[in-house]
Scaffold this active site. Structure first.
Site, PDB file in Angstrom:
ATOM      1  N   ASP A  31       0.825  -1.223   0.000  1.00  0.00           N
ATOM      2  CA  ASP A  31       0.000   0.000   0.000  1.00  0.00           C
ATOM      3  C   ASP A  31       0.857   1.270   0.000  1.00  0.00           C
ATOM      4  OD1 ASP A  31      -2.137  -1.665   0.162  1.00  0.00           O
ATOM      5  OD2 ASP A  31      -2.512  -1.347   2.295  1.00  0.00           O
TER       6      ASP A  31
HETATM    7  P1  NAP Z   1       0.931  -4.086   3.097  1.00  0.00           P
HETATM    8  O1  NAP Z   1       0.157  -3.174   2.231  1.00  0.00           O
HETATM    9  O2  NAP Z   1       0.223  -4.840   4.167  1.00  0.00           O
HETATM   10  O3  NAP Z   1       1.658  -5.124   2.129  1.00  0.00           O
HETATM   11  C1  NAP Z   1       2.545  -6.061   2.624  1.00  0.00           C
HETATM   12  C2  NAP Z   1       2.974  -6.959   1.492  1.00  0.00           C
HETATM   13  O4  NAP Z   1       3.972  -7.820   2.020  1.00  0.00           O
HETATM   14  C3  NAP Z   1       1.843  -7.829   0.985  1.00  0.00           C
HETATM   15  O5  NAP Z   1       1.456  -7.426  -0.303  1.00  0.00           O
HETATM   16  C4  NAP Z   1       2.405  -9.262   1.013  1.00  0.00           C
HETATM   17  O6  NAP Z   1       2.289  -9.845  -0.277  1.00  0.00           O
HETATM   18  C5  NAP Z   1       3.883  -9.055   1.361  1.00  0.00           C
HETATM   19  N1  NAP Z   1       4.359 -10.068   2.301  1.00  0.00           N
HETATM   20  C6  NAP Z   1       3.753 -10.570   3.379  1.00  0.00           C
HETATM   21  N2  NAP Z   1       4.512 -11.491   3.964  1.00  0.00           N
HETATM   22  C7  NAP Z   1       5.646 -11.584   3.216  1.00  0.00           C
HETATM   23  C8  NAP Z   1       6.816 -12.374   3.313  1.00  0.00           C
HETATM   24  N3  NAP Z   1       6.982 -13.275   4.285  1.00  0.00           N
HETATM   25  N4  NAP Z   1       7.786 -12.185   2.384  1.00  0.00           N
HETATM   26  C9  NAP Z   1       7.614 -11.299   1.383  1.00  0.00           C
HETATM   27  N5  NAP Z   1       6.528 -10.523   1.250  1.00  0.00           N
HETATM   28  C10 NAP Z   1       5.554 -10.676   2.156  1.00  0.00           C
HETATM   29  O7  NAP Z   1       2.153  -3.370   3.816  1.00  0.00           O
HETATM   30  P2  NAP Z   1       2.718  -1.877   3.756  1.00  0.00           P
HETATM   31  O8  NAP Z   1       3.015  -1.477   2.359  1.00  0.00           O
HETATM   32  O9  NAP Z   1       3.804  -1.853   4.782  1.00  0.00           O
HETATM   33  O10 NAP Z   1       1.522  -0.951   4.196  1.00  0.00           O
HETATM   34  C11 NAP Z   1       1.042  -0.935   5.513  1.00  0.00           C
HETATM   35  C12 NAP Z   1      -0.454  -1.004   5.492  1.00  0.00           C
HETATM   36  O11 NAP Z   1      -0.876  -1.346   6.798  1.00  0.00           O
HETATM   37  C13 NAP Z   1      -1.105   0.325   5.139  1.00  0.00           C
HETATM   38  O12 NAP Z   1      -2.317   0.109   4.463  1.00  0.00           O
HETATM   39  C14 NAP Z   1      -1.363   0.923   6.530  1.00  0.00           C
HETATM   40  O13 NAP Z   1      -2.403   1.843   6.513  1.00  0.00           O
HETATM   41  C15 NAP Z   1      -1.738  -0.323   7.289  1.00  0.00           C
HETATM   42  N6  NAP Z   1      -1.514  -0.272   8.732  1.00  0.00           N
HETATM   43  C16 NAP Z   1      -0.455   0.404   9.218  1.00  0.00           C
HETATM   44  C17 NAP Z   1      -0.229   0.444  10.564  1.00  0.00           C
HETATM   45  C18 NAP Z   1       0.926   1.252  11.117  1.00  0.00           C
HETATM   46  O14 NAP Z   1       0.764   1.913  12.118  1.00  0.00           O
HETATM   47  N7  NAP Z   1       2.092   1.167  10.470  1.00  0.00           N
HETATM   48  C19 NAP Z   1      -1.079  -0.279  11.429  1.00  0.00           C
HETATM   49  C20 NAP Z   1      -2.151  -1.012  10.888  1.00  0.00           C
HETATM   50  C21 NAP Z   1      -2.351  -0.985   9.528  1.00  0.00           C
HETATM   51  P3  NAP Z   1       2.266 -11.448  -0.423  1.00  0.00           P
HETATM   52  O15 NAP Z   1       1.144 -11.932   0.426  1.00  0.00           O
HETATM   53  O16 NAP Z   1       2.070 -11.671  -1.879  1.00  0.00           O
HETATM   54  O17 NAP Z   1       3.594 -11.931   0.049  1.00  0.00           O
END
Ligand code: NAP
Length: 468
Positions: free
Chosen positions: A392
């Site tokens: 994201d």
């Molecule tokens: P993300 O959008 O959750 O994407 C994470 C990606 O990592 C997934 O597409 C997944 O694809 C891949 N992944 C998962 N496990 C993996 C592994 N073992 N090896 C390789 N790839 C792996 O993460 P982000 O870009 O960090 O964005 C964070 C999101 O979380 C935002 O939408 C944010 O709003 C939300 N959020 C943030 C917080 C905060 O405070 N930081 C708290 C709650 C929610 P695959 O499944 O294909 O591997």
């Protein structure tokens, strides 16, 4: 004498809480900040315990043992589960405030209604409403983040939802105001539990329409509600330390929510009144676009030839626990004269500062960590953007797709780099449940697999394999 020691203890504890917050705001002093918080809380408990009005020592011991029984397992959760763990802490804080308020009300009602002054009743009503809504709201938030089966993860919305929610809250407040005006009327003892039930219900309904992407902001708002409930409890119990500690907790939660609202481009009032959570419709990736794959050898060559590599870590790095391998890759590249920077998105991962904590654990120098606003202007000069389990936070749809749940969220401009290498296990979406065109961009090459394994393969190319 004990009173004076108590006062001194309260001042020392308050000072330690303030320093704790100050130190926790910088990774270099964060551990000291945690220690200051622990010492401050210990002093606060002891300074209260030695007061002569405390006579039921056995109950305090029972409470401390219960706290340990819950706290020790909670402290062992993996880093990826810290947001839901934090939500659980807020739930306990809210429940404690709500129960203390309820007990005090019925105690004073029995002892003599003249004890229920307007001031005390105002504090009691605020404490009970905030405490109980924080309790159920935080439990729901924790359940959603933990992906508990019977709690719907996706936002549940219906027409007139805000009206219903605000109606329930308004009803609780109106009843609360009536209780403040007539605390000992014949109906008061029955109205009080109704306020509790309405607050509990409001907490649940507040979280139901909220989708995952807004959850971090909601958790820190619940943090500020728990703090405010503690302030009200401080007024009820006439305990100044609770007032200051609650105010610090409440205001830091509020500041964090504002920072996160900005980082995710949510308006604060929108989050506060629960008017968000449109159902996210996943769109298929443009089918004609193809996902291009690269081998570890090819990727290592690209990295070696680069002058500037920007690593963009996300939740997947945390899941894979790949930070130590990332450190090895960082060492291999810097040894070859490649400049390596880490682009830190404020909400990458699942909690604020998630990436900073992981990279610090692997002893990657702080100077290599660059905040989003500072790295973005450099992205057009970046030869290779290496996206490790981020989705994201690098999704260009956030810039223009008005119907997207992440529309308006600032992103790391990975797509502006000359080449993009992206590591993830599959073609699945990220947290917000939407496709990411970055992966099918002409300049992007995928390295499919678990982040730890893939980075390990890249390191092997440098350390023992083809590249020297
Ligand atoms: P993300 O959008 O959750 O994407 C994470 C990606 O990592 C997934 O597409 C997944 O694809 C891949 N992944 C998962 N496990 C993996 C592994 N073992 N090896 C390789 N790839 C792996 O993460 P982000 O870009 O960090 O964005 C964070 C999101 O979380 C935002 O939408 C944010 O709003 C939300 N959020 C943030 C917080 C905060 O405070 N930081 C708290 C709650 C929610 P695959 O499944 O294909 O591997």
């Amino acid at each position: 004498m004990t009173h004076a020691i108590g006062q001194l203890g309260a001042i020392a504890a308050t000072a330690l809480f303030i320093f704790s917050l100050l130190w926790m705001s910088d990774p270099k002093t964060a551990r000291r900040g945690v220690a200051a918080g622990v010492v401050g809380m210990t002093i606060a408990v002891l300074a209260t315990w030695i007061q002569p009005e405390i006579v039921h020592h056995a109950w305090i011991l029972v409470a401390i043992v219960a706290g340990f029984l819950v706290g020790v397992p909670l402290s062992r959760v993996p880093l990826t589960a810290v947001p839901q763990r934090t939500a659980l802490s807020h739930a306990f804080g809210g429940l404690a405030a709500g129960l203390v308020g309820t007990a005090k009300y019925y105690l004073w009602l029995g002892e003599g209604p003249e004890l229920l002054t307007k001031f005390r009743m105002t504090a009691l009503v605020a404490e009970v409403i905030l405490g109980f809504l924080t309790f159920t709201g935080s439990l729901m938030a924790a359940g959603k983040l933990q992906e508990i089966r019977w709690i719907p993860q996706r936002p549940v919305t219906y027409a007139g939802q805000n009206l219903v929610n605000l109606g329930i809250l308004a009803l609780a407040v109106i009843l609360g105001v009536l209780l403040i005006a007539y605390p000992a009327a014949a109906w008061s003892g029955f109205a009080f539990p109704v306020v509790i039930v309405l607050a509990l219900l409001f907490g649940v309904l507040l979280i139901i329409p909220i989708g995952g992407a807004d959850m971090p902001t909601v958790i820190s708002i619940l943090n500020s509600y728990a703090g405010l409930a503690a302030v009200a409890m401080g007024f009820v119990l006439d305990n100044r330390l609770l007032v200051t500690a609650g105010a610090l907790d409440g205001s830091s939660g509020l500041i964090l929510s504002i920072i996160m609202c900005r980082a995710m481009n949510r308006s604060f009032t929108n989050v506060l009144f629960g008017a968000f959570g449109t159902v996210q419709v996943a769109k298929a990736n443009e089918d004609q676009k193809e996902w291009k794959q690269e081998s570890p050898e090819g990727a290592a060559q690209l990295l070696e030839q680069a002058r500037l590599v920007v690593i963009i870590p996300g939740y997947g790095m945390a899941v894979a626990q790949a930070q130590h391998k990332v450190r090895e890759l960082y060492d291999q590249l810097t040894k070859r004269g490649v400049t390596v920077k880490f682009a830190i998105h404020p909400v990458a991962g699942r909690m604020p500062g998630h990436m900073n904590v992981l990279l610090a654990e692997a002893e990657i120098p702080y100077s290599a960590l660059v905040e989003m606003d500072e790295i973005n202007p450099e992205m057009p000069q970046c030869d290779v953007a290496l996206v490790i389990g981020a989705n994201d936070v690098v999704n260009p749809a956030a810039r223009y797709a008005k119907d997207s749940p992440i529309f308006g969220m600032p992103i790391i401009d990975a797509d502006k780099a000359k080449t993009v290498l992206a590591i993830k296990r599959s073609k699945k979406q990220g947290f917000a449940g939407i496709d990411n065109e970055l992966y099918v961009h002409d300049k992007t090459w995928m390295l499919f697999g678990d982040a730890k394994g893939v980075i390990g393969d890249l390191v092997k190319q440098f350390a023992g394999g083809g590249l020297h």
